[in-house]
Design a protein around this motif. Structure first.
Motif, PDB file in Angstrom:
ATOM      1  N   LEU A  39       0.828  -1.205   0.000  1.00 40.37           N
ATOM      2  CA  LEU A  39       0.000   0.000   0.000  1.00 40.37           C
ATOM      3  C   LEU A  39       0.865   1.258   0.000  1.00 40.37           C
ATOM      4  N   GLU A  40       1.973   1.214   0.726  1.00 40.87           N
ATOM      5  CA  GLU A  40       2.888   2.357   0.744  1.00 40.87           C
ATOM      6  C   GLU A  40       3.490   2.594  -0.640  1.00 40.87           C
ATOM      7  N   LYS A  41       3.821   1.507  -1.340  1.00 41.36           N
ATOM      8  CA  LYS A  41       4.370   1.642  -2.691  1.00 41.36           C
ATOM      9  C   LYS A  41       3.332   2.244  -3.637  1.00 41.36           C
ATOM     10  N   ALA A  42       2.080   1.801  -3.488  1.00 36.11           N
ATOM     11  CA  ALA A  42       1.014   2.329  -4.338  1.00 36.11           C
ATOM     12  C   ALA A  42       0.783   3.811  -4.056  1.00 36.11           C
ATOM     13  N   SER A  43       0.796   4.177  -2.782  1.00 41.91           N
ATOM     14  CA  SER A  43       0.605   5.584  -2.405  1.00 41.91           C
ATOM     15  C   SER A  43       1.735   6.446  -2.951  1.00 41.91           C
ATOM     16  N   SER A  44       2.951   5.911  -2.901  1.00 40.29           N
ATOM     17  CA  SER A  44       4.106   6.636  -3.432  1.00 40.29           C
ATOM     18  C   SER A  44       3.969   6.842  -4.938  1.00 40.29           C
ATOM     19  N   ALA A  45       3.490   5.804  -5.626  1.00 39.93           N
ATOM     20  CA  ALA A  45       3.283   5.916  -7.073  1.00 39.93           C
ATOM     21  C   ALA A  45       2.220   6.964  -7.389  1.00 39.93           C
ATOM     22  N   MET A  46       1.178   7.031  -6.562  1.00 40.65           N
ATOM     23  CA  MET A  46       0.137   8.046  -6.749  1.00 40.65           C
ATOM     24  C   MET A  46       0.713   9.450  -6.557  1.00 40.65           C
ATOM     25  N   ASP A  47       1.545   9.613  -5.537  1.00 36.69           N
ATOM     26  CA  ASP A  47       2.157  10.921  -5.277  1.00 36.69           C
ATOM     27  C   ASP A  47       3.024  11.373  -6.446  1.00 36.69           C
ATOM     28  N   ASN A  48       3.615  10.385  -7.145  1.00 39.57           N
ATOM     29  CA  ASN A  48       4.468  10.698  -8.293  1.00 39.57           C
ATOM     30  C   ASN A  48       3.678  10.797  -9.596  1.00 39.57           C
ATOM     31  N   GLY A  49       2.355  10.633  -9.497  1.00 40.95           N
ATOM     32  CA  GLY A  49       1.513  10.725 -10.688  1.00 40.95           C
ATOM     33  C   GLY A  49       1.530   9.490 -11.559  1.00 40.95           C
ATOM     34  N   ASP A  50       2.116   8.403 -11.071  1.00 42.93           N
ATOM     35  CA  ASP A  50       2.185   7.159 -11.840  1.00 42.93           C
ATOM     36  C   ASP A  50       1.001   6.272 -11.443  1.00 42.93           C
ATOM     37  N   PHE A  51      -0.168   6.617 -11.961  1.00 46.14           N
ATOM     38  CA  PHE A  51      -1.380   5.908 -11.553  1.00 46.14           C
ATOM     39  C   PHE A  51      -1.479   4.511 -12.173  1.00 46.14           C
ATOM     40  N   LYS A  52      -0.831   4.300 -13.306  1.00 48.40           N
ATOM     41  CA  LYS A  52      -0.827   2.960 -13.893  1.00 48.40           C
ATOM     42  C   LYS A  52      -0.074   1.984 -12.989  1.00 48.40           C
ATOM     43  N   LYS A  53       1.046   2.448 -12.447  1.00 44.20           N
ATOM     44  CA  LYS A  53       1.813   1.601 -11.532  1.00 44.20           C
ATOM     45  C   LYS A  53       1.010   1.343 -10.262  1.00 44.20           C
ATOM     46  N   ALA A  54       0.378   2.390  -9.744  1.00 45.51           N
ATOM     47  CA  ALA A  54      -0.440   2.236  -8.538  1.00 45.51           C
ATOM     48  C   ALA A  54      -1.579   1.254  -8.784  1.00 45.51           C
ATOM     49  N   ASN A  55      -2.183   1.341  -9.953  1.00 46.66           N
ATOM     50  CA  ASN A  55      -3.277   0.438 -10.313  1.00 46.66           C
ATOM     51  C   ASN A  55      -2.815  -1.016 -10.277  1.00 46.66           C
ATOM     52  N   GLY A  56      -1.632  -1.270 -10.817  1.00 45.09           N
ATOM     53  CA  GLY A  56      -1.095  -2.628 -10.815  1.00 45.09           C
ATOM     54  C   GLY A  56      -0.840  -3.144  -9.409  1.00 45.09           C
ATOM     55  N   ILE A  57      -0.332  -2.274  -8.535  1.00 42.40           N
ATOM     56  CA  ILE A  57      -0.048  -2.693  -7.155  1.00 42.40           C
ATOM     57  C   ILE A  57      -1.343  -2.992  -6.402  1.00 42.40           C
ATOM     58  N   PHE A  58      -2.341  -2.128  -6.581  1.00 43.39           N
ATOM     59  CA  PHE A  58      -3.625  -2.358  -5.913  1.00 43.39           C
ATOM     60  C   PHE A  58      -4.234  -3.690  -6.345  1.00 43.39           C
ATOM     61  N   ARG A  59      -4.125  -3.997  -7.619  1.00 43.90           N
ATOM     62  CA  ARG A  59      -4.682  -5.261  -8.112  1.00 43.90           C
ATOM     63  C   ARG A  59      -3.896  -6.454  -7.565  1.00 43.90           C
ATOM     64  N   ASP A  60      -2.592  -6.275  -7.385  1.00 38.30           N
ATOM     65  CA  ASP A  60      -1.782  -7.343  -6.783  1.00 38.30           C
ATOM     66  C   ASP A  60      -2.215  -7.589  -5.334  1.00 38.30           C
ATOM     67  N   ILE A  61      -2.555  -6.512  -4.626  1.00 41.70           N
ATOM     68  CA  ILE A  61      -3.016  -6.660  -3.238  1.00 41.70           C
ATOM     69  C   ILE A  61      -4.310  -7.466  -3.197  1.00 41.70           C
ATOM     70  N   ILE A  62      -5.225  -7.147  -4.110  1.00 39.45           N
ATOM     71  CA  ILE A  62      -6.506  -7.856  -4.151  1.00 39.45           C
ATOM     72  C   ILE A  62      -6.303  -9.328  -4.476  1.00 39.45           C
ATOM     73  N   GLU A  63      -5.422  -9.610  -5.443  1.00 41.46           N
ATOM     74  CA  GLU A  63      -5.198 -10.991  -5.870  1.00 41.46           C
ATOM     75  C   GLU A  63      -4.383 -11.793  -4.862  1.00 41.46           C
ATOM     76  N   SER A  64      -3.732 -11.117  -3.914  1.00 40.74           N
ATOM     77  CA  SER A  64      -2.905 -11.820  -2.932  1.00 40.74           C
ATOM     78  C   SER A  64      -3.738 -12.543  -1.871  1.00 40.74           C
ATOM     79  N   ASN A  65      -5.035 -12.214  -1.805  1.00 41.18           N
ATOM     80  CA  ASN A  65      -5.937 -12.808  -0.806  1.00 41.18           C
ATOM     81  C   ASN A  65      -5.530 -12.477   0.629  1.00 41.18           C
ATOM     82  N   GLN A  66      -4.729 -11.436   0.783  1.00 40.70           N
ATOM     83  CA  GLN A  66      -4.358 -10.962   2.111  1.00 40.70           C
ATOM     84  C   GLN A  66      -5.393  -9.933   2.580  1.00 40.70           C
ATOM     85  N   PRO A  67      -5.471  -9.676   3.888  1.00 41.48           N
ATOM     86  CA  PRO A  67      -6.409  -8.658   4.381  1.00 41.48           C
ATOM     87  C   PRO A  67      -6.137  -7.307   3.724  1.00 41.48           C
TER      88      PRO A  67
END
Length: 233
Positions: A39-67
């Protein structure tokens, strides 16, 4: 003092049970640190305006089946909004508010995002060139946008002929005369052949029907986000 071996066995059993339970818990307990780091990596990507990268990280979190961290749905919805995926953004911001309510850290931002989504969602709803999610329609390559295509005749199965229903394919019909005797006559409908030219394809072996790919609509979905302008031909 008498030895009581059954007490010793009981203590060993309880010790083993507690150890096994602890080991099992350690194996299945959620790894909260993993999702927090992602989540920290995704937030950092958002701060840098790299929303495509953030999107990929968020989807990885969902697919990880972690809380999933409680604030993630809002951050994901904001990312989707910036990428023009307004329908998905609406789903996640609504989910965030359902889960956290006014106590959420991003409550005000989430309400503001809902207001921002109103206009693009209205454009999607009124646009004839995209689906309800905002993805542009493309011309069906099977029927070339006509909605119909030639297919093997479903009635005769591409044979061009069908069995005569009057004589059941025998070519003969029966009648009883005045003496109640059964007589055989050539079927007038099929001229004794027992077969007829297919009434659906008229012997051409093919029929025109709704396109099986686009189901008669003439278009298929693409992965292109719609800008609500008339598509180029």
């Amino acid at each position: 003092m008498k030895k009581r071996p059954y007490l010793l066995l009981l203590l060993l059993f309880l010790s083993f049970g507690l150890f096994h339970s602890f080991s099992s818990y350690a194996q299945v307990s959620p790894n909260l640190g993993t999702t927090s780091a992602m989540l920290e990596k995704a937030s950092s990507a958002m701060d840098n305006g790299d929303f495509k990268k953030a999107n990929g990280i968020f989807r990885d979190i969902i697919e990880s089946n972690q809380p999933i961290p409680p604030e993630m749905p809002y951050l994901f919805s904001k990312t989707l909004f910036e990428l023009g995926q307004y329908h998905n953004a609406q789903s996640f911001v609504n989910k965030y508010l359902d889960l956290n309510g006014f106590k959420g850290s991003y409550y005000k931002q989430a309400k503001a995002l809902q207001a921002e989504l109103a206009h693009p969602l209205e454009e999607i709803a009124s646009c004839e060139y995209c689906d309800a999610r905002g993805y542009r329609y493309g011309t069906c390559t099977t029927c070339h946008g006509e909605g119909k295509s030639e297919q093997s005749c479903s009635l005769c199965r591409g044979r061009g002929v069908i069995g005569c229903s009057r004589c059941a394919g025998d070519g003969l019909v029966t009648k009883k005369n005045v003496f109640n005797i059964v007589e055989y006559f050539e079927c007038e409908r099929c001229s004794g052949k027992g077969r007829l030219t297919c009434t659906s394809c008229h012997g051409t072996l093919v029929e025109t029907d709704f396109c099986p790919v686009c189901e008669g609509s003439g278009h298929i979905l693409t992965e292109e986000l719609c800008d609500h302008t008339v598509p180029e031909k």
